[in-house]
Structures are given as C-alpha cells and as structure tokens.
Design a protein around this motif. Structure first.
Motif, mmCIF file in Angstrom:
data_model
loop_
_atom_site.group_PDB
_atom_site.id
_atom_site.type_symbol
_atom_site.label_atom_id
_atom_site.label_comp_id
_atom_site.label_asym_id
_atom_site.label_seq_id
_atom_site.Cartn_x
_atom_site.Cartn_y
_atom_site.Cartn_z
ATOM 1 N N GLN A 94 -8.924 11.352 -4.297
ATOM 2 C CA GLN A 94 -8.831 9.932 -4.630
ATOM 3 C C GLN A 94 -7.742 9.649 -5.661
ATOM 4 O OE1 GLN A 94 -12.483 8.632 -6.407
ATOM 5 N NE2 GLN A 94 -12.617 10.375 -7.798
ATOM 6 N N TRP A 95 -7.229 10.661 -6.324
ATOM 7 C CA TRP A 95 -6.124 10.490 -7.264
ATOM 8 C C TRP A 95 -4.764 10.667 -6.597
ATOM 9 C CZ3 TRP A 95 -8.359 14.310 -11.443
ATOM 10 C CH2 TRP A 95 -9.546 13.771 -11.947
ATOM 11 N N LYS B 99 0.819 -1.209 0.000
ATOM 12 C CA LYS B 99 0.000 0.000 0.000
ATOM 13 C C LYS B 99 0.853 1.260 0.000
ATOM 14 C CE LYS B 99 -3.980 -2.057 2.351
ATOM 15 N NZ LYS B 99 -4.868 -1.995 3.534
ATOM 16 N N THR C 250 -9.782 15.636 -6.411
ATOM 17 C CA THR C 250 -8.537 14.936 -6.720
ATOM 18 C C THR C 250 -7.966 14.169 -5.537
ATOM 19 O OG1 THR C 250 -7.258 16.936 -6.198
ATOM 20 C CG2 THR C 250 -7.934 16.623 -8.487
ATOM 21 N N ALA D 122 -2.788 3.869 -9.534
ATOM 22 C CA ALA D 122 -3.839 2.851 -9.589
ATOM 23 C C ALA D 122 -5.224 3.416 -9.898
ATOM 24 C CB ALA D 122 -3.893 2.085 -8.268
ATOM 25 N N ASN D 123 -5.487 4.678 -9.611
ATOM 26 C CA ASN D 123 -6.854 5.196 -9.701
ATOM 27 C C ASN D 123 -7.134 6.044 -10.930
ATOM 28 O OD1 ASN D 123 -7.352 3.958 -7.271
ATOM 29 N ND2 ASN D 123 -7.103 5.812 -6.044
ATOM 30 N N VAL D 124 -6.120 6.424 -11.676
ATOM 31 C CA VAL D 124 -6.335 7.275 -12.847
ATOM 32 C C VAL D 124 -5.270 6.943 -13.883
ATOM 33 C CG1 VAL D 124 -4.948 9.168 -11.908
ATOM 34 C CG2 VAL D 124 -6.702 9.657 -13.619
ATOM 35 N N THR D 125 -5.650 7.045 -15.161
ATOM 36 C CA THR D 125 -4.718 6.683 -16.228
ATOM 37 C C THR D 125 -3.561 7.667 -16.322
ATOM 38 O OG1 THR D 125 -6.553 5.711 -17.471
ATOM 39 C CG2 THR D 125 -4.542 6.187 -18.682
ATOM 40 N N SER E 126 -2.079 5.834 -5.233
ATOM 41 C CA SER E 126 -3.365 6.300 -5.753
ATOM 42 C C SER E 126 -3.204 6.942 -7.127
ATOM 43 C CB SER E 126 -3.982 7.308 -4.779
ATOM 44 O OG SER E 126 -4.223 6.713 -3.519
#
Length: 282
Positions: A180-181, A70, A178, A130-133, A127
């Motif tokens: 979560q990014w 993590k 943002t 894994a969460n945005v390209t 994050s």
C-alpha cells in the motif's frame, strides 16, 4: 405528511449539490485565472511552467491540494500551473538499506546479534507520496521490526543453517506490508550472525569432540579391516608353505636393497632334513 417529510431531504440534497457546484466553480475560476496569467505573460511564463523530470524520476502533481492524476507524470517535460499546481519528485531507483545489528533472543534462549541488507524500490510514486509520510524511514523501521520478529521464532541452529529461507520469509512479510506504500522489496540478505564468546567456545569444543570421535571410529574400522586382511592372508599361506617361504625371501631381498648391511638368516629346517637324507644315502 409524506410530502412534507420528503421536502427536508430534497432541500438537503439540493444544498449539497449546490455546495459541490460552488466548490467546483471556485476551483474552475482559480484554474482559469492561472491559465490567464500564463497567457498574458507568455512566453516568459512558459519557462516557469516547464519542469524537467529525469528518466528515473516521476512527479506527483497536486492541483489545489488534490492529486491531479492517478498516474505520476514523467519522464520528460511536464507543465505546472504557477498558482494552483505543486509537485513532488519521487526517485524510482533501487535503494540499498543496511539494517544495523539487532540483538535477538532466539527460540532456544540464545542471545545473538544479526544484521542484514534490504533492497527495495518504489513502483507507485502516487502511493509513496499519498499513503505514508516518509516512505524510506517507514520501510527501514518495518524491516528492523520484521527481522527481530522472524528471527525470534527460530532456534540458533535454524538461524545458522537456514539463512536463505529466513530471508525469503522476511521478504514476503515486507512485500505484503509495503504494497500500500508503493514499495516493492527486491531482496533481503542476512549478513552476519554474532553469538556470545562463551557460546562460541562451547560450540568449538563440541565440534572438536565430534571430530575426535569420528577419527577414533575411522581408526578402529581401519584396524578391524587390517586384522581381517591379515587373517585371510595367514589362512592362504597356511595352505601353501612354499608361498610362505617365498614371502620370507622376498622380505629379505627388500631389506637388503634398502640397507647396506649383512643379514644372517636361518636355513629352513626342511632344507636341512633334505640335505641330511642325501648325505646318508651317499
């Protein structure tokens, strides 16, 4: 019958556990095989496994397609298994992003062009990967859309006078979106507000008219104050005729000192009367 109904569920559960064990077993075999390759080719393989991560970077490690931890690895030296592990470097330094001029229709139906500057940094490398390209492109596009949305709810006067408050509201919206990014927006600045030329001329004419009105008001107040002062002075001089004569003589003295000329002034009537009375008495 109840036992017969429970048997399919038990078989299904056992089947899932078996699949899970089989999956874990395959992963374990691959990882063990990778370790074995490193050992038999040591010390040559250690140079392929060692990766250097700079102070401002973090590495997100994937083992067989899954994120290994993590928390991102680094800075310093990290070990990567050659067959099963891959990693992505993430730069944690602050990024400066110029928002190009955006054409905006304000609340009072005035078309303007506004540009700005966005300062942000990645605080969670996992994050961001894994969460945005593309975290930087996503943040840039979101900043453009947020700028247009927030400024579209303001009037032109509010836009010109309250840039700091508008920037803070844009920053709060971006931070909530943002998070979560793994992005932390440090600052948003509204640089320039461009309005149409016709609107600029109208505003300049209005400002000039306001300045002229203020100048006329100030001049009128000055004339009123001067007239009041003259009135008070005349009332004081009316009570004392001698003071009036002294002021008259003082004015003549001032004029004589500034201009080299001959000044002819009349002798006060009361002085003539006094001289006439003395001549008759003599």
């Amino acid at each position: 019958m109840d036992h017969q109904k429970d048997k399919p569920k038990e078989n299904k559960t056992e089947h899932l556990i078996a699949d899970k064990r089989e999956g874990i077993g395959v992963c374990g075999i691959l990882v063990s095989f990778s370790f074995f390759l490193v050992l038999i080719t040591f010390p040559i393989s250690i140079w392929a496994c060692m990766k250097v991560i700079r102070e401002y970077e973090r590495a997100v490690v994937f083992r067989l397609g899954r994120i290994l931890s993590k928390e991102a690895k680094g800075p310093g030296i990290i070990l990567i298994l050659p067959c099963t592990d891959t990693f992505v470097k993430v730069d944690l330094r602050k990024v400066t992003c110029n928002i190009p001029p955006q054409e905006i229709l304000t609340k009072d139906a005035v078309t303007t062009q506004v540009d700005g500057v966005l300062y942000y940094r990645i605080h969670s490398a996992v994050s961001a990967v894994a969460n945005v390209t593309d975290v930087h492109s996503a943040t840039f596009l979101l900043a453009q859309a947020t700028l247009r949305h927030v400024l579209g709810t303001q009037t032109l006067a509010q836009l010109l006078a309250g840039r700091e408050e508008i920037a803070h509201s844009i920053q709060a919206i971006l931070n909530s979106a943002t998070e979560q990014w793994g992005i932390k927006v440090a600052c948003v600045e509204v640089k320039d507000v461009r309005i149409p030329v016709a609107m600029q001329r109208a505003m300049a004419a209005e400002a000039e008219a306001a300045r002229e009105t203020r100048a006329k008001v100030v001049a009128a107040e000055g004339e009123i104050n001067a007239s009041k002062a003259l009135k008070q002075a005349s009332m004081v001089l009316a009570e004392s005729p001698a003071d009036l004569q002294l002021c008259y003589l003082q004015t003549l003295t001032t004029l004589a000192s500034k201009n080299n000329s001959t000044i002819v002034f009349r002798l006060p009537i009361n002085m003539l009367v006094t001289l006439e009375q003395k001549s008759k008495g003599g």
